[in-house]
Design a protein around this motif. Structure first.
Motif, PDB file in Angstrom:
ATOM      1  N   THR A 178      26.174 -12.442  30.422  1.00 38.60           N
ATOM      2  CA  THR A 178      27.188 -13.090  31.242  1.00 38.60           C
ATOM      3  C   THR A 178      28.574 -12.705  30.739  1.00 38.60           C
ATOM      4  O   THR A 178      28.751 -12.331  29.580  1.00 38.60           O
ATOM      5  N   LYS A 235      34.993   4.306  28.530  1.00 35.64           N
ATOM      6  CA  LYS A 235      34.164   3.951  27.377  1.00 35.64           C
ATOM      7  C   LYS A 235      33.635   5.223  26.748  1.00 35.64           C
ATOM      8  O   LYS A 235      33.202   6.130  27.455  1.00 35.64           O
ATOM      9  N   ALA A 284      23.999 -18.842  27.261  1.00 35.46           N
ATOM     10  CA  ALA A 284      24.126 -18.524  28.688  1.00 35.46           C
ATOM     11  C   ALA A 284      23.017 -17.527  29.023  1.00 35.46           C
ATOM     12  O   ALA A 284      21.906 -17.912  29.356  1.00 35.46           O
ATOM     13  N   GLY A 285      23.281 -16.244  28.858  1.00 31.25           N
ATOM     14  CA  GLY A 285      22.236 -15.241  29.112  1.00 31.25           C
ATOM     15  C   GLY A 285      21.311 -15.047  27.929  1.00 31.25           C
ATOM     16  O   GLY A 285      20.186 -14.588  28.073  1.00 31.25           O
ATOM     17  N   GLY A 286      21.799 -15.380  26.740  1.00 30.64           N
ATOM     18  CA  GLY A 286      20.969 -15.264  25.540  1.00 30.64           C
ATOM     19  C   GLY A 286      20.897 -13.867  24.954  1.00 30.64           C
ATOM     20  O   GLY A 286      20.242 -13.653  23.938  1.00 30.64           O
ATOM     21  N   THR A 287      21.571 -12.905  25.550  1.00 28.53           N
ATOM     22  CA  THR A 287      21.395 -11.527  25.065  1.00 28.53           C
ATOM     23  C   THR A 287      22.021 -11.298  23.700  1.00 28.53           C
ATOM     24  O   THR A 287      21.563 -10.454  22.946  1.00 28.53           O
ATOM     25  N   ASP A 288      23.058 -12.030  23.404  1.00 24.80           N
ATOM     26  CA  ASP A 288      23.604 -11.953  22.045  1.00 24.80           C
ATOM     27  C   ASP A 288      22.948 -13.002  21.167  1.00 24.80           C
ATOM     28  O   ASP A 288      22.504 -12.715  20.065  1.00 24.80           O
ATOM     29  N   LEU A 289      22.902 -14.233  21.685  1.00 18.16           N
ATOM     30  CA  LEU A 289      22.464 -15.335  20.834  1.00 18.16           C
ATOM     31  C   LEU A 289      21.023 -15.164  20.350  1.00 18.16           C
ATOM     32  O   LEU A 289      20.738 -15.303  19.160  1.00 18.16           O
ATOM     33  N   ASP A 313      32.587  -4.720  26.120  1.00 17.75           N
ATOM     34  CA  ASP A 313      33.148  -3.872  27.170  1.00 17.75           C
ATOM     35  C   ASP A 313      34.052  -4.618  28.143  1.00 17.75           C
ATOM     36  O   ASP A 313      34.920  -4.014  28.758  1.00 17.75           O
ATOM     37  N   ALA A 318      25.449  -1.869  28.337  1.00 22.98           N
ATOM     38  CA  ALA A 318      24.013  -2.011  28.046  1.00 22.98           C
ATOM     39  C   ALA A 318      23.133  -1.225  29.014  1.00 22.98           C
ATOM     40  O   ALA A 318      23.477  -0.135  29.452  1.00 22.98           O
ATOM     41  N   VAL A 364      25.924 -22.985  22.431  1.00 21.38           N
ATOM     42  CA  VAL A 364      25.750 -22.786  23.865  1.00 21.38           C
ATOM     43  C   VAL A 364      24.976 -21.489  24.047  1.00 21.38           C
ATOM     44  O   VAL A 364      25.170 -20.528  23.321  1.00 21.38           O
ATOM     45  N   GLY A 372      15.823  -6.791  23.057  1.00 21.77           N
ATOM     46  CA  GLY A 372      16.494  -6.389  24.284  1.00 21.77           C
ATOM     47  C   GLY A 372      16.830  -4.921  24.430  1.00 21.77           C
ATOM     48  O   GLY A 372      17.466  -4.543  25.410  1.00 21.77           O
ATOM     49  N   LEU A 404      33.428 -22.316  27.870  1.00 25.71           N
ATOM     50  CA  LEU A 404      34.302 -21.438  28.656  1.00 25.71           C
ATOM     51  C   LEU A 404      33.846 -21.591  30.102  1.00 25.71           C
ATOM     52  O   LEU A 404      32.709 -21.236  30.440  1.00 25.71           O
ATOM     53  N   ASN A 415      30.040 -12.623  26.932  1.00 24.60           N
ATOM     54  CA  ASN A 415      30.669 -11.411  26.405  1.00 24.60           C
ATOM     55  C   ASN A 415      32.006 -11.749  25.762  1.00 24.60           C
ATOM     56  O   ASN A 415      32.348 -11.228  24.708  1.00 24.60           O
TER      57      ASN A 415
HETATM   58  C1  LIG Z   1      20.352  -4.103  24.236  1.00 20.25           C
HETATM   59  C2  LIG Z   1      21.721  -4.681  24.366  1.00 20.25           C
HETATM   60  C3  LIG Z   1      22.753  -3.832  24.684  1.00 20.25           C
HETATM   61  C4  LIG Z   1      24.045  -4.335  24.796  1.00 20.25           C
HETATM   62  N1  LIG Z   1      25.032  -3.474  25.126  1.00 20.25           N
HETATM   63  C5  LIG Z   1      26.276  -3.940  25.322  1.00 20.25           C
HETATM   64  C6  LIG Z   1      27.327  -3.087  25.746  1.00 20.25           C
HETATM   65  O1  LIG Z   1      27.127  -1.906  25.964  1.00 20.25           O
HETATM   66  N2  LIG Z   1      28.552  -3.623  25.901  1.00 20.25           N
HETATM   67  C7  LIG Z   1      28.810  -4.935  25.671  1.00 20.25           C
HETATM   68  O2  LIG Z   1      29.926  -5.374  25.841  1.00 20.25           O
HETATM   69  N3  LIG Z   1      27.842  -5.769  25.275  1.00 20.25           N
HETATM   70  C8  LIG Z   1      26.596  -5.302  25.106  1.00 20.25           C
HETATM   71  N4  LIG Z   1      25.602  -6.155  24.712  1.00 20.25           N
HETATM   72  C9  LIG Z   1      25.943  -7.532  24.459  1.00 20.25           C
HETATM   73  C10 LIG Z   1      26.075  -8.312  25.757  1.00 20.25           C
HETATM   74  O3  LIG Z   1      24.820  -8.350  26.377  1.00 20.25           O
HETATM   75  C11 LIG Z   1      26.596  -9.648  25.455  1.00 20.25           C
HETATM   76  O4  LIG Z   1      27.846  -9.612  24.862  1.00 20.25           O
HETATM   77  C12 LIG Z   1      26.617 -10.553  26.670  1.00 20.25           C
HETATM   78  O5  LIG Z   1      27.665 -10.294  27.552  1.00 20.25           O
HETATM   79  C13 LIG Z   1      26.681 -11.951  26.174  1.00 20.25           C
HETATM   80  O6  LIG Z   1      26.431 -12.794  27.244  1.00 20.25           O
HETATM   81  P1  LIG Z   1      25.223 -13.811  27.173  1.00 20.25           P
HETATM   82  O7  LIG Z   1      25.344 -14.688  28.337  1.00 20.25           O
HETATM   83  O8  LIG Z   1      23.970 -13.105  27.021  1.00 20.25           O
HETATM   84  O9  LIG Z   1      25.609 -14.571  25.853  1.00 20.25           O
HETATM   85  P2  LIG Z   1      24.726 -15.528  24.965  1.00 20.25           P
HETATM   86  O10 LIG Z   1      23.843 -14.709  24.107  1.00 20.25           O
HETATM   87  O11 LIG Z   1      24.099 -16.557  25.788  1.00 20.25           O
HETATM   88  O12 LIG Z   1      25.855 -16.142  24.103  1.00 20.25           O
HETATM   89  C14 LIG Z   1      26.634 -15.363  23.253  1.00 20.25           C
HETATM   90  C15 LIG Z   1      27.619 -16.248  22.501  1.00 20.25           C
HETATM   91  O13 LIG Z   1      28.586 -16.784  23.379  1.00 20.25           O
HETATM   92  C16 LIG Z   1      28.533 -18.180  23.449  1.00 20.25           C
HETATM   93  N5  LIG Z   1      28.694 -18.524  24.860  1.00 20.25           N
HETATM   94  C17 LIG Z   1      28.082 -17.927  25.897  1.00 20.25           C
HETATM   95  N6  LIG Z   1      28.571 -18.423  27.053  1.00 20.25           N
HETATM   96  C18 LIG Z   1      29.485 -19.343  26.720  1.00 20.25           C
HETATM   97  C19 LIG Z   1      30.327 -20.181  27.479  1.00 20.25           C
HETATM   98  N7  LIG Z   1      30.381 -20.141  28.805  1.00 20.25           N
HETATM   99  N8  LIG Z   1      31.138 -21.027  26.817  1.00 20.25           N
HETATM  100  C20 LIG Z   1      31.140 -21.045  25.475  1.00 20.25           C
HETATM  101  N9  LIG Z   1      30.389 -20.264  24.708  1.00 20.25           N
HETATM  102  C21 LIG Z   1      29.569 -19.415  25.328  1.00 20.25           C
HETATM  103  C22 LIG Z   1      27.199 -18.534  22.842  1.00 20.25           C
HETATM  104  O14 LIG Z   1      27.262 -19.779  22.231  1.00 20.25           O
HETATM  105  C23 LIG Z   1      26.983 -17.427  21.834  1.00 20.25           C
HETATM  106  O15 LIG Z   1      27.664 -17.692  20.685  1.00 20.25           O
HETATM  107  C24 LIG Z   1      24.297  -5.695  24.593  1.00 20.25           C
HETATM  108  C25 LIG Z   1      23.246  -6.550  24.268  1.00 20.25           C
HETATM  109  C26 LIG Z   1      21.959  -6.051  24.154  1.00 20.25           C
HETATM  110  C27 LIG Z   1      20.838  -6.976  23.818  1.00 20.25           C
END
Ligand SMILES: Cc1cc2nc3c(=O)[nH]c(=O)nc-3n(C[C@@H](O)[C@@H](O)[C@H](O)COP(=O)(O)OP(=O)(O)OC[C@H]3O[C@@H](n4cnc5c(N)ncnc54)[C@H](O)[C@@H]3O)c2cc1C
Ligand code: FES
Ligand code: FES
Lengths: 295, 927
Positions: free
Chosen positions: A111, A185, A32-37, A124, A102, A30, B44, A167, A115
């Motif tokens: 998202t 933090k 969502a925002g893609g920031t981790d994936l 966080d 971030a 899955v 990012g 989720l 997270n």
């Molecule tokens: C530069 C940078 C700085 C960051 N700093 C911080 C920080 O300070 N603190 C912090 O906590 N995080 C930080 N992050 C990480 C943070 O951006 C992610 O944890 C974010 O919240 C993940 O959300 P996403 O929608 O982008 O996830 P995605 O990348 O889309 O998905 C992440 C994972 O979750 C799964 N997933 C996503 N949504 C769902 C759903 N609804 N149901 C089931 N599975 C799902 C995906 O399959 C994947 O495995 C940072 C990231 C970057 C790139």
């Protein structure tokens, strides 16, 4: 840097998404925002044959202040959460956490669902949700279940989410009057850095006595964790600097930090103690609707 | 399979078929040619790829293009409407918020979204909006000012982008904050950096590097990679020149590809060219390498131990540079001292981390010449080195330096990208683009050497220094790079600030199985300066003297030859001390701040260009040609000096305009292209303002001389009595008698063809005759003092830098706005180096933090209040009295910050970086 090829799916409805996941049988991820994936995939940390974007599913958005609970859609972003009146009213510590994640652009893409689902120990958002007793709603094509967030995290980057589950909500029960939640933090620079340690505290004070106390810590154990000993120590006592210090000390002993680039295990214990004291103090102020400035 | 999307980009609807794994960033850059969206990290963190998605800023590197249907995207190219700059763009120009420009598009889009949601943001809100936009050049100060001031530019008719009001200056052009030559292109996304270029038929190359720190290569099989669809060529050592190269001729020790063995994780083994980057990357994984692992060493102690594994046969002790210099009699000096203080210090290995990654594009032309576009700060040395290694005459190679997104020393040498792109282009007959990904930049490295310093200072009761002894071990990594010079600089610049009667320096540079270190802003000097400023303050404490008093007591004065025979002409160091002391409120604050708050002072300075070139050549160091356009209303300046963000093109054109007596706007800067512009040694050792400036001034004066001949004839006066200013030539004593400058130029052209002036600069013979006397020589030296105030969280050890008060002697300032910008950038960069930056390695020599997420550099939120000032000064060897600033500005900071932290906590951390964890440990030990 290279993003491996994959099949991209963008279902417009939740039912389509869960159906797809069940059909793809664990070969899909899955997004969502893609920031981790995307960051992980680009760095070769993971791959997937199929990527199912849930970003276009309207029912996964929204922050609803319902009768007994606050229901947060998984697609809600840190920027929206930090600015949400309902969040500020119900669980201020979550807004704290969302606001210090971030940098601004990532806070627009990331998202809350992601997270939590990422289950990075330093995330966080989990600590504040843990202290508020949040549960997550997980939906598969053949059913919906809810799991308390405390049981959802299984290990670093490991959760109880099944391969065909999404989720679909973060549900935060309303806290009784006289409650306060705060998040502290510690980061090595003042923006765009992961927590070296993050601590959330929640207190409910009734008749001058702590009725409920919860403390949760991020980045100091394999998962974000609640420290039950803090509840045992504080509940039934009047709030005050001394008991908070004792609670903070216990928290620093109970965590299981590791040493890494951001800090040694010993330093993390120190930080847990300091941040726990500060978070408890701020949470107490919030019980009385007073804002104690964060350090 | 392609996904069809319909997306609105900058107001235009686009129907595109995009690949499933394509990011918005790649669609913009590669498909639509909108290269104003930059690519600094791809994950990012840097924010250089920021675009607006439905009005909100996002990192386009994290957005899948396939998900864009129905969305609206705004890129930097869409910010100016109808050819009119957006008020933010105008404000960025006005405030000098642009340096290298690589972060600028992202900054502007973040700012745009901010003012759209909040037209009147507070400073706090602005800083927070920029938390995800990294800038390595500006220190963020002027960017924040530009956002605060954007409202002045709301009406473009009423207030077009203009320079800030005139500063005080004896000159009409020099000393004025004119708008940078290159800034308009940078705020609109037009500026083209090497990685933005695209040529028909262009291929992409990637380099395979070693995964083991020290090993013999026992097998190398590229056949599977060659057979991979889309791969056009694979090259290894047998396909390329075996000429050994490097930086200093005495220590050339690098080859394009490892032949016998690899010496660090990152050593180059082979390279692939393919139809796109992903294919090239995939093909690398198909190359089979087998290694016979050798024992490896990762620090100075292990590398110099008995029986340590040897990296290069030629240096069996692994020590590849030894410096032993002795001036006066240090032992006698220490005997005379009333107090002798000594300590060990460790300087951290840091990385330049420019936001623009290195890139190189090569094409062989039909006539057999090679054209190479490269993100370099030393195009001439690259030219020389390419010719040497490729074994062709220099005339067969054309080097073009497009816009460069910051260098700081990290782009001062010819990289494997340049060699590989050239060979791959040759083999394939097609242009080849090569870029380092962020982690590859860290692997290639060439950052600051880690230094282990032993320092001893003797002082009398009155504060005068009697002797200084310094021993430094530098961890050099696997190759020498700039290392000889670094080792000398670490010692030779110590005596330039204070008068040292006796001085002994021993320096040793050691090979280890880590990426090679090179030249980084302040080259070799910041760590010894940190040690010196720290220990000098300790000496002051030992004799009960104020930090400023001890510095004044020993401060360098004009027209002095240092103990190591460096010749210092202008020197207003004492004035920088006096003014910093006063402006910072030092006397009120020092010793009176509450625990947890602290104030500290540090000083430093640098050369204005090295006195001698890196390889022996007979070329003057800087050379310029000015060609006046036919109608006399504009002139083009040709000089292959390297603008890399510091503002040198602007400063040089200002000098040309000043000397010729024409408005700044009429001077155009020609491209930095070896076919067009004469050589200049480039942007290193802070040399361009003084050396390039002198060459330009000579060229300009030769143009002017020709016009004075003509005007003299016309006006019936001797040419010697004429002056030129603001486009007019007139009789100095009767200014009403004169003629139009352009008219004189037209006459010159009609009488004798093109009106051209040429100029050059060659420094005077400088320095003593002892071994290594050349390093540290310079026509002029800068001086500076900074006072820093900090708040330290005594429970966590976290340092917040609150205020900086900086005064510099940089001679006559040519452009105050760009000069302040250099100071701001230097301060914030050095705060990063002092508090948080360090390249770390695993036990087997792998970089642990090869990204901007783990190698932390300061964000806007980490920036203190900065007040920067310049003292009155005139350098007789500089153009219009100017000398260096860019590197010198970094030097006072580490010491000042360490002293301020000590003042706040009583804890002395001598091992950089001064992390919160180290401070907390110190506080605990104290308790
Ligand atoms: C530069 C940078 C700085 C960051 N700093 C911080 C920080 O300070 N603190 C912090 O906590 N995080 C930080 N992050 C990480 C943070 O951006 C992610 O944890 C974010 O919240 C993940 O959300 P996403 O929608 O982008 O996830 P995605 O990348 O889309 O998905 C992440 C994972 O979750 C799964 N997933 C996503 N949504 C769902 C759903 N609804 N149901 C089931 N599975 C799902 C995906 O399959 C994947 O495995 C940072 C990231 C970057 C790139
Ligand atoms: S390139 Fe996208 S944030 Fe760095
Ligand atoms: S101007 Fe910001 S990175 Fe260079």
């Amino acid at each position: 840097m290279r993003l491996e090829d994959f099949q991209f799916h963008a279902p417009g409805k939740l039912a389509e998404a869960t159906h797809l996941l069940s059909v793809l049988e664990g070969t899909a991820r899955v997004v969502a925002g893609g920031t981790d994936l995307l960051a992980d995939m680009k760095q070769g940390r993971l791959g997937a044959a199929h990527v199912v974007s849930i970003a276009g599913i309207p029912e996964l958005r929204g922050i609803e202040d319902r009768e007994n609970v606050l229901r947060i859609g998984p697609l809600e972003t840190p920027n929206r959460i930090a600015a949400s009146d309902a969040v500020l009213r119900r669980i201020r510590g979550l807004a704290d956490a969302a606001g210090v994640m971030a940098g601004y652009q990532v806070r627009n893409l990331a998202t809350i669902g992601g997270n939590l689902a990422s289950a990075v120990p330093s995330g966080d958002l989990p600590p504040a949700l843990l202290v508020a007793g949040a549960v997550v709603e997980l939906t598969a094509h053949d059913g919906i279940r809810t799991v308390s967030l405390a049981d959802f995290f299984l290990g670093p980057r490991k959760t109880g989410l099944g391969p065909d589950e999404i989720l679909t909500a973060v549900i935060v029960p309303h806290l009784p009057a006289g409650s306060g939640v705060a998040y502290e933090k510690f980061q090595l620079r003042d923006a765009s850095a992961l927590a070296v340690v993050g601590v959330a505290a929640r207190l409910t004070i009734a008749d001058g006595v702590i009725a409920t106390a919860r403390l949760a810590v991020g980045a100091a154990a394999p998962t974000p964790v609640l420290i039950p000993e803090v509840a045992e120590l504080l509940e039934g006592k009047p709030p005050g600097a001394e008991v908070f210090a004792a609670a903070a000390r216990i928290a620093s002993e109970e965590v299981k930090p590791i040493s890494d680039l951001r800090g040694s295990a010993a330093y993390r214990r120190d930080l847990v103690r300091v941040l726990a004291g500060r978070a408890l103090t701020r949470a107490e102020g919030r019980c009385r609707n007073e804002e104690v400035p964060s350090c | 399979m392609l996904n069809e999307i319909t997306v609105t980009i900058n107001g235009d609807e686009h129907h595109l078929g995009v690949r499933q794994n394509e990011t918005l960033q790649d669609v913009l850059r590669l498909r639509l040619g909108l290269t104003g969206t930059k690519k600094g990290c791809e994950v990012g963190v840097c924010g250089s790829c920021t675009v607006l998605l439905d009005g909100e800023p996002v990192n386009s590197c994290l957005v899948l293009a396939a998900s864009l249907t129905g969305k609206e995207v705004t890129t930097i190219e869409g910010l100016a409407e109808g050819g009119r700059l957006h008020p933010l763009q105008a404000s960025f120009l006005h405030h000098g918020a642009v340096q290298c420009g690589y972060c600028t598009p992202g900054m502007l889009l973040s700012a745009k979204a901010l003012i759209d949601r909040n037209p009147d943001p507070t400073e706090e809100e602005i800083l927070s909006a920029f938390g995800g936009n990294l800038c390595r050049c500006t220190g963020y100060v002027k960017i924040v000012e530009a956002v605060q001031g954007y409202r002045e530019f709301l009406d473009p008719e009423e207030c077009p982008p203009c320079p800030p009001p005139d500063e005080e200056s004896p000159y009409p052009v020099v000393g004025r904050s004119v708008i940078r030559k290159d800034a308009p292109d940078r705020v609109t996304g037009r500026a083209v950096y090497t990685g933005d270029l695209s040529l028909p038929g262009m291929l992409y190359g990637k380099i395979l590097t070693s995964t083991i720190a020290h090993a013999k290569i026992t097998k190398l099989d590229v056949s599977r990679a060659e057979a991979f669809p889309g791969v056009k060529a694979v090259i290894t050592a047998k396909d390329v020149s075996n000429v050994i190269y490097g930086v200093s001729p005495a220590r050339y020790d690098e080859m394009i590809f490892a032949t016998d063995k690899v010496r660090y994780i990152g050593d180059e083994i082979a390279a692939v060219a393919a139809i796109d980057e992903a294919t090239a990357q995939a093909a690398l994984e198909l190359i089979e390498v087998e290694y016979e692992e050798l024992p490896a060493v990762f620090n100075v102690a292990d590398a110099t131990a008995e029986g340590a594994p040897v990296l290069h046969e030629k240096y069996p002790t692994n020590i590849n540079v030894v410096v032993d210099q002795n001036f006066g009699d240090v032992e006698a000096g220490f005997a005379e001292a009333d107090a002798v203080v000594s300590r060990s210090f460790t300087g951290n290995r840091t990385y330049q981390a420019p936001i623009e990654p290195h890139a190189s594009l090569a094409r062989w032309e039909a006539d057999g010449r090679l054209t190479l576009w490269s993100s370099t700060q030393t195009p001439h040395y690259m030219h020389y080195m390419m010719a040497r290694v490729l074994e062709v005459p220099m005339a067969q190679i054309r080097i073009i330096k497009p816009a460069v997104g910051g260098g700081f020393g990290g782009k001062a040498e010819t990289t494997p990208l340049d060699f590989c792109s050239s060979y791959l282009a040759k083999v394939t007959g097609r242009p080849v683009m090569m870029k380092y990904a962020r982690n590859e930049m860290f692997m290639h490295n060439r950052g600051r050497h880690r230094q282990e310093i032993e320092l001893k200072i003797g002082v009398r009761k009155d504060g005068s220094i009697t002797a200084v002894k310094q021993t430094v071990h530098l961890d050099g990594g696997a190759y020498t790079s700039f290392g000889i010079i670094t080792t000398y600089y670490a010692g030779s610049m110590v005596p330039t600030l204070y008068k040292l009667p006796n001085y002994k320096y021993q320096g040793y540079r050691v090979y280890t199985n880590l990426p090679a270190c090179g030249a980084f802003r302040g080259h070799g000097c910041p760590h010894p300066r940190f040690a010196f400023e720290t220990l000098l303050s300790e000496a002051a404490e030992a004799i009960g003297m104020d930090d400023f008093d001890i510095r004044q007591k020993n401060a360098m004065t004009p027209n002095t030859s240092t103990v190591n025979e460096l010749s210092i002409l202008s020197c207003e160091f004492p004035a920088t001390l006096a003014q910093a002391r006063q402006a910072s409120g030092w006397d009120k604050k020092k010793g009176h701040l509450p625990k947890g708050r602290g104030i500290g002072v540090g000083c430093g300075g640098f050369v204005s260009g090295a006195g001698y070139p890196i390889y022996r050549s007979r070329f003057p160091h800087s050379n310029a040609v000015i060609r006046v356009l036919e109608d006399g209303h504009a002139a083009t300046l040709h000089i292959a000096a390297a603008e890399i963000g510091q503002g040198s093109d602007t400063v040089l054109t200002q000098i040309a305009a000043e000397e010729m007596g024409v408005p700044y706007e009429t001077i155009l800067m020609a491209d930095c292209d070896s076919d067009i512009s004469p050589i200049d040694l480039g942007s290193y050792s802070s040399r361009v303002t003084l050396m390039g400036g002198n060459a330009v001034k000579m060229a300009a004066s030769r143009v002017k001389d020709q016009l004075f001949e003509i005007a003299g004839r016309r006006l019936g006066v001797p040419p010697t009595g004429l002056m030129a200013m603001e486009g007019r030539i007139f009789v100095a004593e009767r200014p009403e008698v004169g003629m139009d400058w352009a008219e004189a130029a037209r006459i010159a052209f009609s009488e004798a063809g093109p009106l051209v002036g040429t100029g050059f600069y060659e420094p005077p013979r400088l320095g003593g005759s002892y071994k290594g006397a050349a390093v540290g020589t310079s026509p002029a030296y800068s001086f500076g003092t900074i006072v820093m105030e900090v708040a330290v969280d005594l429970e966590t050890g976290k340092v917040k830098v609150l205020d900086c008060t900086d005064f510099h002697d940089s001679g006559q300032i040519v452009n105050p706005t760009t000069a302040h910008g250099q100071v701001h950038g230097a301060i914030v960069m050095s705060i990063g180096e002092t508090l948080m930056e360090e390249v770390l390695f695993t036990e087997d020599g792998q970089v642990r933090n090869p990204n901007l997420h783990e190698y932390l550099i300061p964000t806007a939120m980490d920036t203190p209040r900065i007040s920067s000032g310049f003292v009155d000064s005139y350098e007789p060897r500089g153009p219009f009295g100017a000398k260096e600033l860019g590197e010198g500005a970094t030097l006072p900071i580490m010491g000042a910050l360490g002293n301020a932290i000590y003042d706040a906590t009583g804890v002395r951390i001598t091992e950089l970086p001064i992390t919160p964890e180290k401070i907390l440990r110190g506080l605990k030990e104290q308790a």
